[in-house]
Design a protein around this motif. Sequence first.
Motif, PDB file in Angstrom:
ATOM      1  N   ARG A 275     105.367 110.797  22.323  1.00 15.49           N
ATOM      2  CA  ARG A 275     104.631 110.458  23.535  1.00 15.49           C
ATOM      3  C   ARG A 275     103.262 111.157  23.613  1.00 15.49           C
ATOM      4  NH1 ARG A 275     104.676 114.023  27.582  1.00 15.49           N
ATOM      5  NH2 ARG A 275     106.037 115.853  27.498  1.00 15.49           N
ATOM      6  N   PHE A 276     103.028 112.143  22.728  1.00 14.20           N
ATOM      7  CA  PHE A 276     101.727 112.804  22.731  1.00 14.20           C
ATOM      8  C   PHE A 276     100.674 111.901  22.087  1.00 14.20           C
ATOM      9  CE2 PHE A 276     104.191 116.974  22.602  1.00 14.20           C
ATOM     10  CZ  PHE A 276     103.952 117.234  23.946  1.00 14.20           C
ATOM     11  N   LYS A 277      99.482 111.964  22.621  1.00 11.88           N
ATOM     12  CA  LYS A 277      98.364 111.219  22.041  1.00 11.88           C
ATOM     13  C   LYS A 277      97.771 112.035  20.904  1.00 11.88           C
ATOM     14  CE  LYS A 277      94.014 108.907  23.220  1.00 11.88           C
ATOM     15  NZ  LYS A 277      93.052 108.595  24.323  1.00 11.88           N
ATOM     16  N   ILE A 278      97.540 111.388  19.751  1.00  9.41           N
ATOM     17  CA  ILE A 278      96.971 112.047  18.571  1.00  9.41           C
ATOM     18  C   ILE A 278      95.599 111.446  18.296  1.00  9.41           C
ATOM     19  CG2 ILE A 278      97.391 112.747  16.187  1.00  9.41           C
ATOM     20  CD1 ILE A 278      99.713 113.419  18.059  1.00  9.41           C
ATOM     21  N   SER A 279      94.580 112.281  18.178  1.00  9.96           N
ATOM     22  CA  SER A 279      93.242 111.781  17.867  1.00  9.96           C
ATOM     23  C   SER A 279      92.935 111.978  16.392  1.00  9.96           C
ATOM     24  CB  SER A 279      92.180 112.497  18.707  1.00  9.96           C
ATOM     25  OG  SER A 279      90.899 111.999  18.375  1.00  9.96           O
ATOM     26  N   LYS A 280      92.685 110.874  15.684  1.00  7.51           N
ATOM     27  CA  LYS A 280      92.385 110.927  14.260  1.00  7.51           C
ATOM     28  C   LYS A 280      90.905 110.684  13.964  1.00  7.51           C
ATOM     29  CE  LYS A 280      97.029 109.554  12.794  1.00  7.51           C
ATOM     30  NZ  LYS A 280      97.312 110.765  12.017  1.00  7.51           N
ATOM     31  N   ASP A 281      90.095 110.618  14.996  1.00  6.97           N
ATOM     32  CA  ASP A 281      88.652 110.410  14.854  1.00  6.97           C
ATOM     33  C   ASP A 281      88.034 111.580  14.080  1.00  6.97           C
ATOM     34  OD1 ASP A 281      85.903 110.147  15.176  1.00  6.97           O
ATOM     35  OD2 ASP A 281      86.051 109.448  17.234  1.00  6.97           O
ATOM     36  N   PRO A 282      87.209 111.313  13.044  1.00  8.39           N
ATOM     37  CA  PRO A 282      86.567 112.401  12.292  1.00  8.39           C
ATOM     38  C   PRO A 282      85.733 113.332  13.176  1.00  8.39           C
ATOM     39  CG  PRO A 282      86.308 110.319  11.142  1.00  8.39           C
ATOM     40  CD  PRO A 282      86.891 109.991  12.488  1.00  8.39           C
ATOM     41  N   ASP A 283      85.200 112.805  14.280  1.00  6.15           N
ATOM     42  CA  ASP A 283      84.369 113.603  15.186  1.00  6.15           C
ATOM     43  C   ASP A 283      85.153 114.046  16.425  1.00  6.15           C
ATOM     44  OD1 ASP A 283      81.849 114.791  15.803  1.00  6.15           O
ATOM     45  OD2 ASP A 283      81.462 113.210  17.265  1.00  6.15           O
ATOM     46  N   ALA A 284      86.481 114.084  16.317  1.00  4.53           N
ATOM     47  CA  ALA A 284      87.342 114.342  17.482  1.00  4.53           C
ATOM     48  C   ALA A 284      87.069 115.689  18.140  1.00  4.53           C
ATOM     49  CB  ALA A 284      88.807 114.254  17.078  1.00  4.53           C
ATOM     50  N   SER A 285      86.907 116.736  17.339  1.00  6.54           N
ATOM     51  CA  SER A 285      86.704 118.076  17.906  1.00  6.54           C
ATOM     52  C   SER A 285      85.452 118.114  18.771  1.00  6.54           C
ATOM     53  CB  SER A 285      86.614 119.124  16.795  1.00  6.54           C
ATOM     54  OG  SER A 285      87.803 119.179  16.051  1.00  6.54           O
ATOM     55  N   ASN A 286      84.375 117.562  18.251  1.00 12.16           N
ATOM     56  CA  ASN A 286      83.106 117.544  18.990  1.00 12.16           C
ATOM     57  C   ASN A 286      83.197 116.648  20.222  1.00 12.16           C
ATOM     58  OD1 ASN A 286      80.304 118.071  19.427  1.00 12.16           O
ATOM     59  ND2 ASN A 286      79.805 116.123  18.462  1.00 12.16           N
ATOM     60  N   ALA A 287      83.764 115.465  20.054  1.00  8.13           N
ATOM     61  CA  ALA A 287      83.793 114.476  21.134  1.00  8.13           C
ATOM     62  C   ALA A 287      84.737 114.859  22.266  1.00  8.13           C
ATOM     63  CB  ALA A 287      84.183 113.108  20.565  1.00  8.13           C
ATOM     64  N   LEU A 288      85.915 115.386  21.931  1.00  8.57           N
ATOM     65  CA  LEU A 288      86.928 115.661  22.955  1.00  8.57           C
ATOM     66  C   LEU A 288      86.773 117.037  23.606  1.00  8.57           C
ATOM     67  CD1 LEU A 288      90.101 114.074  21.313  1.00  8.57           C
ATOM     68  CD2 LEU A 288      88.602 113.097  23.060  1.00  8.57           C
ATOM     69  N   ILE A 289      86.446 118.049  22.813  1.00  2.00           N
ATOM     70  CA  ILE A 289      86.284 119.386  23.393  1.00  2.00           C
ATOM     71  C   ILE A 289      85.142 119.402  24.401  1.00  2.00           C
ATOM     72  CG2 ILE A 289      85.643 121.790  22.883  1.00  2.00           C
ATOM     73  CD1 ILE A 289      87.270 121.551  20.308  1.00  2.00           C
ATOM     74  N   SER A 290      84.125 118.596  24.165  1.00  2.00           N
ATOM     75  CA  SER A 290      82.984 118.549  25.093  1.00  2.00           C
ATOM     76  C   SER A 290      83.389 118.067  26.477  1.00  2.00           C
ATOM     77  CB  SER A 290      81.891 117.630  24.532  1.00  2.00           C
ATOM     78  OG  SER A 290      82.326 116.279  24.486  1.00  2.00           O
ATOM     79  N   ARG A 291      84.525 117.328  26.588  1.00  2.00           N
ATOM     80  CA  ARG A 291      84.909 116.713  27.867  1.00  2.00           C
ATOM     81  C   ARG A 291      86.237 117.213  28.427  1.00  2.00           C
ATOM     82  NH1 ARG A 291      86.083 111.541  27.221  1.00  2.00           N
ATOM     83  NH2 ARG A 291      86.185 111.548  24.955  1.00  2.00           N
ATOM     84  N   CYS A 292      86.919 118.098  27.717  1.00  2.00           N
ATOM     85  CA  CYS A 292      88.263 118.509  28.152  1.00  2.00           C
ATOM     86  C   CYS A 292      88.217 119.593  29.228  1.00  2.00           C
ATOM     87  CB  CYS A 292      89.068 118.987  26.955  1.00  2.00           C
ATOM     88  SG  CYS A 292      88.559 120.590  26.314  1.00  2.00           S
ATOM     89  N   LYS A 293      89.393 119.867  29.830  1.00  2.00           N
ATOM     90  CA  LYS A 293      89.519 120.935  30.825  1.00  2.00           C
ATOM     91  C   LYS A 293      89.520 122.298  30.130  1.00  2.00           C
ATOM     92  CE  LYS A 293      92.442 120.466  34.260  1.00  2.00           C
ATOM     93  NZ  LYS A 293      93.672 120.181  35.036  1.00  2.00           N
TER      94      LYS A 293
END
Length: 404
Positions: A275-293
């Motif tokens: 049920r966990f969402k997995i991000s496999k995007d090569p730029d995931a760290s940059n894209a998601l950390i910029s918007r997370c809590k």
Amino acid sequence: MIIILFPYKFTNFFYKKYQIDDLKKEFRNKIQIHDVSRIISQKWNKILGEKRNKSVNVFSKISDWEDYLKKTLKKNKNIYVINLLSSNSFKSFYIHYLLCKYKIKILKLGSPEVYDPIQSYNFNLKLISFFKLLFSNLPRLIFLARNFFYNKLLFFLKFDELYILVSGSKKHLFPLNLKSKKKKLINFHSSDYSNYLINKKKSINKNFIVFLDTKTPAFVGDRQIFNYKINYNTEEWYRDLNKFLSKIEKEFKSEVIIIPHPTVRDKKNIYYNKRFKISKDPDASNALISRCKFVVSIGGTTAVSHCVIYNKPLTFVYNNQLIKKNPSMYNEILGFSNILSAGVINMNNKFQKKEMNLSVDRKKYLNYQYNYLTTKKIKKLKNSEILKKLILCGDSDNSLLKVN
């Protein structure tokens, strides 16, 4: 012209990491990637099971690589090699010898790009580490001894021109074991910071939490590649992790998004709760950390850089297995926590919401940024632009690039 000399299988992850598209644009495609993993180590070549990037030149024999290099030199005398090889075998040493023989200009990454606890070890700690390896992991000690021997051999070589690329403070440089008639230290961004400059994301908080995972124990990790003996109970590890992440979601009423280690993002980890969402995007760290809590990490990955860049709260987690079977990684986590004022939680203990770090020490984050990632002098320049200034324009007038 630039040749990137690479000791491992040059996968799409490394293509992204070293901003090859951006380099090709700046240098009008005068970029070559030489993958010599089949020469240096068949073992590493097999362990890194991902597909090799299609734009790579692959070599299986040193003689083939030397012939190719000579042909290239006939067409273009002004060649710079970004040398990412370590000198840990006779073959890698011999490639260094050929670079010296043909008077190739060398660019060498001189910084760890991340906090490195080993550099802070004093003599007593190094001595204790030696005896631990002697009695508990002799193959690892032999590996280190071989590296030491071949690194010492490098002192017998003298290159024409050597440029050490410094990310952050020069006090954190690796030992400079290469001699040269002309040696200069050049300011350079860490790969994560440079990718951030190319792919800047808006820092807008969303209602999700990022979890940064390691390769182990689901996949073979870097420590195991370099002869560490670590035997985790994989099922127990992920049972603890899934339970912990579920607690976080419940307590903070937020979705957890797992970002696997970049080198295994194209593989399926069968141990994650479905049920966990997995991000496999090569730029995931940059894209998601910029918007997370906030961010939770189970190790001192370089992706922590994005927490620093985007001023995101960070908490490190570990488990009882890690303390017992991989104490060096546990101590690494404690070191990271100290220099970043990040939280630390044992997943096997009863979780309390107040343990999660929800604030940032701006002073410590800035210190980390300028110690390991970048310098104020070059903040408006991309790495490709720095290399262009150095190579195409010459280094005589580029005082901005030089490390004082």
